[in-house]
Design an enzyme around this catalytic site. Structure first.
Site, PDB file in Angstrom:
ATOM      1  N   VAL A   1       0.824  -1.211   0.000  1.00 58.46           N
ATOM      2  CA  VAL A   1       0.000   0.000   0.000  1.00 58.46           C
ATOM      3  C   VAL A   1       0.859   1.263   0.000  1.00 58.46           C
ATOM      4  O   VAL A   1       0.651   2.179  -0.804  1.00 58.46           O
ATOM      5  CB  VAL A   1      -0.959  -0.005   1.214  1.00 58.46           C
TER       6      VAL A   1
ATOM      7  N   THR B   1      -5.368  -0.379   7.530  1.00 53.86           N
ATOM      8  CA  THR B   1      -6.699  -0.823   7.957  1.00 53.86           C
ATOM      9  C   THR B   1      -6.651  -1.050   9.462  1.00 53.86           C
ATOM     10  O   THR B   1      -5.894  -1.893   9.942  1.00 53.86           O
ATOM     11  CB  THR B   1      -7.069  -2.133   7.230  1.00 53.86           C
TER      12      THR B   1
ATOM     13  N   GLU C   1      -7.736   2.370   2.383  1.00 50.98           N
ATOM     14  CA  GLU C   1      -7.308   2.047   1.017  1.00 50.98           C
ATOM     15  C   GLU C   1      -8.111   0.866   0.477  1.00 50.98           C
ATOM     16  O   GLU C   1      -8.320  -0.113   1.171  1.00 50.98           O
ATOM     17  CB  GLU C   1      -5.806   1.720   1.033  1.00 50.98           C
TER      18      GLU C   1
ATOM     19  N   ASN D   1     -14.556  -5.022   3.130  1.00 52.18           N
ATOM     20  CA  ASN D   1     -13.826  -6.286   2.991  1.00 52.18           C
ATOM     21  C   ASN D   1     -14.646  -7.467   3.501  1.00 52.18           C
ATOM     22  O   ASN D   1     -14.641  -8.542   2.898  1.00 52.18           O
ATOM     23  CB  ASN D   1     -12.481  -6.216   3.730  1.00 52.18           C
TER      24      ASN D   1
ATOM     25  N   PHE E   1     -17.125 -11.007  -7.545  1.00 52.17           N
ATOM     26  CA  PHE E   1     -16.903 -11.807  -6.323  1.00 52.17           C
ATOM     27  C   PHE E   1     -17.900 -12.954  -6.210  1.00 52.17           C
ATOM     28  O   PHE E   1     -18.352 -13.289  -5.132  1.00 52.17           O
ATOM     29  CB  PHE E   1     -16.904 -10.908  -5.074  1.00 52.17           C
TER      30      PHE E   1
ATOM     31  N   GLY F   1      -8.187 -15.428   0.347  1.00 53.51           N
ATOM     32  CA  GLY F   1      -6.956 -15.443   1.138  1.00 53.51           C
ATOM     33  C   GLY F   1      -6.328 -14.075   1.040  1.00 53.51           C
ATOM     34  O   GLY F   1      -7.019 -13.084   0.839  1.00 53.51           O
TER      35      GLY F   1
ATOM     36  N   CYS G   1      -5.416  -9.287   3.355  1.00 58.74           N
ATOM     37  CA  CYS G   1      -6.479  -8.434   3.900  1.00 58.74           C
ATOM     38  C   CYS G   1      -7.714  -9.178   4.385  1.00 58.74           C
ATOM     39  O   CYS G   1      -8.070  -9.078   5.561  1.00 58.74           O
ATOM     40  CB  CYS G   1      -6.879  -7.393   2.858  1.00 58.74           C
TER      41      CYS G   1
ATOM     42  N   LYS H   1      -7.498 -11.385   7.723  1.00 60.88           N
ATOM     43  CA  LYS H   1      -7.271 -10.644   8.973  1.00 60.88           C
ATOM     44  C   LYS H   1      -8.396  -9.636   9.219  1.00 60.88           C
ATOM     45  O   LYS H   1      -8.774  -9.414  10.370  1.00 60.88           O
ATOM     46  CB  LYS H   1      -5.892  -9.974   8.967  1.00 60.88           C
TER      47      LYS H   1
HETATM   48  P1  NAD Z   1       3.177  -4.612   4.086  1.00 59.75           P
HETATM   49  O1  NAD Z   1       3.504  -5.608   5.117  1.00 59.75           O
HETATM   50  O2  NAD Z   1       3.422  -4.938   2.652  1.00 59.75           O
HETATM   51  O3  NAD Z   1       3.969  -3.270   4.384  1.00 59.75           O
HETATM   52  C1  NAD Z   1       4.048  -2.676   5.640  1.00 59.75           C
HETATM   53  C2  NAD Z   1       5.380  -1.957   5.721  1.00 59.75           C
HETATM   54  O4  NAD Z   1       5.406  -1.195   6.933  1.00 59.75           O
HETATM   55  C3  NAD Z   1       6.589  -2.891   5.766  1.00 59.75           C
HETATM   56  O5  NAD Z   1       7.492  -2.552   4.733  1.00 59.75           O
HETATM   57  C4  NAD Z   1       7.199  -2.638   7.140  1.00 59.75           C
HETATM   58  O6  NAD Z   1       8.610  -2.742   7.152  1.00 59.75           O
HETATM   59  C5  NAD Z   1       6.742  -1.228   7.410  1.00 59.75           C
HETATM   60  N1  NAD Z   1       6.754  -0.843   8.814  1.00 59.75           N
HETATM   61  C6  NAD Z   1       6.329  -1.543   9.894  1.00 59.75           C
HETATM   62  N2  NAD Z   1       6.477  -0.827  10.997  1.00 59.75           N
HETATM   63  C7  NAD Z   1       7.005   0.369  10.641  1.00 59.75           C
HETATM   64  C8  NAD Z   1       7.368   1.534  11.348  1.00 59.75           C
HETATM   65  N3  NAD Z   1       7.204   1.609  12.658  1.00 59.75           N
HETATM   66  N4  NAD Z   1       7.887   2.561  10.661  1.00 59.75           N
HETATM   67  C9  NAD Z   1       8.073   2.477   9.324  1.00 59.75           C
HETATM   68  N5  NAD Z   1       7.720   1.402   8.592  1.00 59.75           N
HETATM   69  C10 NAD Z   1       7.196   0.360   9.241  1.00 59.75           C
HETATM   70  O7  NAD Z   1       1.666  -4.213   4.312  1.00 59.75           O
HETATM   71  P2  NAD Z   1       0.584  -3.741   3.226  1.00 59.75           P
HETATM   72  O8  NAD Z   1       0.046  -4.910   2.508  1.00 59.75           O
HETATM   73  O9  NAD Z   1       1.125  -2.604   2.447  1.00 59.75           O
HETATM   74  O10 NAD Z   1      -0.576  -3.215   4.188  1.00 59.75           O
HETATM   75  C11 NAD Z   1      -0.446  -2.026   4.928  1.00 59.75           C
HETATM   76  C12 NAD Z   1      -1.801  -1.678   5.497  1.00 59.75           C
HETATM   77  O11 NAD Z   1      -2.710  -1.400   4.420  1.00 59.75           O
HETATM   78  C13 NAD Z   1      -2.446  -2.787   6.313  1.00 59.75           C
HETATM   79  O12 NAD Z   1      -3.179  -2.231   7.358  1.00 59.75           O
HETATM   80  C14 NAD Z   1      -3.379  -3.435   5.323  1.00 59.75           C
HETATM   81  O13 NAD Z   1      -4.482  -4.063   5.941  1.00 59.75           O
HETATM   82  C15 NAD Z   1      -3.843  -2.241   4.527  1.00 59.75           C
HETATM   83  N6  NAD Z   1      -4.287  -2.578   3.157  1.00 59.75           N
HETATM   84  C16 NAD Z   1      -3.574  -3.465   2.410  1.00 59.75           C
HETATM   85  C17 NAD Z   1      -3.999  -3.750   1.116  1.00 59.75           C
HETATM   86  C18 NAD Z   1      -3.253  -4.743   0.266  1.00 59.75           C
HETATM   87  O14 NAD Z   1      -3.793  -5.142  -0.766  1.00 59.75           O
HETATM   88  N7  NAD Z   1      -2.052  -5.150   0.638  1.00 59.75           N
HETATM   89  C19 NAD Z   1      -5.130  -3.114   0.593  1.00 59.75           C
HETATM   90  C20 NAD Z   1      -5.825  -2.191   1.385  1.00 59.75           C
HETATM   91  C21 NAD Z   1      -5.385  -1.932   2.679  1.00 59.75           C
END
Ligand code: NAD
Length: 436
Positions: A12, A122, A152, A209, A250, A258, A261, A264
């Protein structure tokens, strides 16, 4: 042009930072992962996401996008600070907010100018208020900080397109002018912007979601009933989906949902509900149906092959869905563990997810292409519907297998054609139970 810091450069954060830079802003992406930041500084992407590399390269070259591990560097002069760190599941299914807390404290301790914290992660309902409290508790100045929830909705695999063409932008805040300032960042997208209070915005994300996961669990339950009564779920889904009140999306029966997102988030919403005295029985059923769906594949194979001990089973596709390398909560992982528990040897292939798969799947044979997976196998499971699997020479595959058993867990093949090639073919809810 606004100055923006994005904390957390995962799926994200990287898409958000790169796309906001592409809209003309100056963006510094900060992450604690040195390896990730090091790779990004060299122009190497830590994730596979179609179209993203080009945007990162273009905006880095134009000086609008850079990467750092330093909070000081990231926050310097920023008007907007996006929090997009991970919020994984805790032991009870609750969202673990450790990283959000760390980010909020890091912001507070470095406050030198008034800024707007935009929460993209999220998070449970009420977290925006908590972030505001945390910042107030840890700041050494009395500089005002507003918090805006901006959930997002992008999908991995089409994240750039989704970011640039959102169905809506949701902004929640107790500070309406801060929300409107964030809305200005998205003005070039000409998207519908919805401004709500903080908690409502946070709830919109979970509810969305959970609803999508519900649709998939629903069609999987219908698929299982179809199998029992001899109906075809593909036509049932089409018949349902053409009803505008239902919609076609969907409604694909398969191995279930899976990814990083849905699992969890559904569990987190159920946990939030229970902790507030509600009884989330629908959400619990949605999770249960999904868990069972992965087991059905094993049951089907056992019914056809007898014991799986000593059998060789090929699995095509590992990522939780096509066009991503994300292996978090991928259905393939559980299916492979079940197969291994029953004594099967497993051969696998995925176009892009192997590097991530190696971290969670051991004692499987990683193959260079689908044909090697099929060679000598007693059964082949299609677990992820990558486009390249739709174009395979299935005759060659059938001939190279020890037993041509095809479990098409995403319903991508035509049952009649597969049977004509000699496969014992099993779809999901298509009433195609093996050879004629
Ligand atoms: P991710 O695990 O790919 O990335 C998270 C990043 O945050 C990692 O690179 C990690 O090193 C970094 N991080 C952790 N703690 C930190 C800190 N204290 N300071 C700086 N960086 C730090 O996660 P993601 O898939 O990008 O998801 C992020 C959020 O967005 C989650 O809450 C997720 O639910 C939400 N989200 C994800 C998606 C998706 O499709 N992946 C879609 C919508 C919302």
């Amino acid at each position: 042009m606004s100055r923006i810091c994005v904390i957390g450069v995962g799926y994200v954060g990287l898409v958000t930072g790169a796309c906001l830079a592409d809209l003309g802003n100056r963006v510094v992406c900060q992450d604690v992962d040195q390896d990730k930041v090091g790779r990004l500084k060299q122009g190497l992407l830590p994730i596979y996401e179609p179209g993203l590399e080009e945007i990162v390269r273009r905006n880095s070259a134009a000086g609008r996008l850079c990467f750092t591990t330093s909070y000081d560097e990231g926050l310097q002069g920023a008007r907007f600070v996006y929090i997009s760190v991970g919020t994984p599941s805790g032991v009870e299914g609750e969202a673990d907010l450790t990283y959000v807390h760390q980010a909020a404290k890091a912001i507070a301790e470095r406050l030198t100018q008034s800024l707007i914290v935009v929460n993209k992660s999220t998070v449970p309902i009420g977290t925006g208020d908590l972030v505001a409290d945390l910042v107030r508790e840890h700041q050494t100045s009395d500089i005002p900080v507003a918090v805006v929830s901006n959930p997002e909705f992008l999908r991995e695999g089409s994240a750039v397109r989704d970011f640039m063409n959102p169905d809506r932008v949701v902004l929640g805040s107790t500070d309406r002018s801060a929300a409107q300032e964030v809305a200005e960042l998205y003005a070039p997208l000409q998207a519908k912007v919805m401004i709500t209070d903080l908690r409502t915005a946070e709830m919109i994300k979970y509810a969305s979601n959970a609803f999508l996961a519900t649709k998939i669990s629903f069609i999987n339950e219908v698929a299982n009933i179809c199998e029992a009564v001899g109906a075809n779920v593909l036509e049932v889904a089409e018949g349902m989906g053409t009803d505008r009140r239902i919609g076609p999306h969907f409604l694909s029966a398969g191995l279930g949902w899976g990814g990083s997102c849905f699992p969890k988030d559904v569990k987190a919403l159920a946990h939030i509900a229970a902790m507030h005295g509600c009884h989330p029985q629908l959400l619990r059923a949605v999770v249960e149906i999904n868990d069972d769906q992965r087991k059905r594949v094993i049951i089907r194979l056992r019914e056809h092959l007898g014991t799986l001990r000593g059998k060789i089973v090929g699995v095509l596709g590992l990522s939780f869905k096509p066009n991503t390398d994300d292996m978090r909560d991928a259905p393939s992982v559980q299916v492979i563990h079940f197969l291994q528990n029953e004594g099967a040897q497993v051969k696998v292939y995925d176009p892009v997810a192997v590097e991530n798969a190696r971290k969670v799947l051991r004692e499987v044979s990683y193959c260079d292409n689908p044909y090697v997976v099929a060679e000598g196998a007693d059964a082949l499971i299609l677990a992820t519907e990558w486009n390249e699997f739709k174009q395979l020479d299935m005759q060659r595959i059938a001939h190279s297998m020890r037993q041509p058993v095809l479990l098409d867990a995403r319903n991508i093949y035509d049952p009649g054609s597969m049977k004509a090639l000699g496969f014992a073919y099993f779809g999901i809810g298509t009433g195609c139970g093996g050879a004629e």
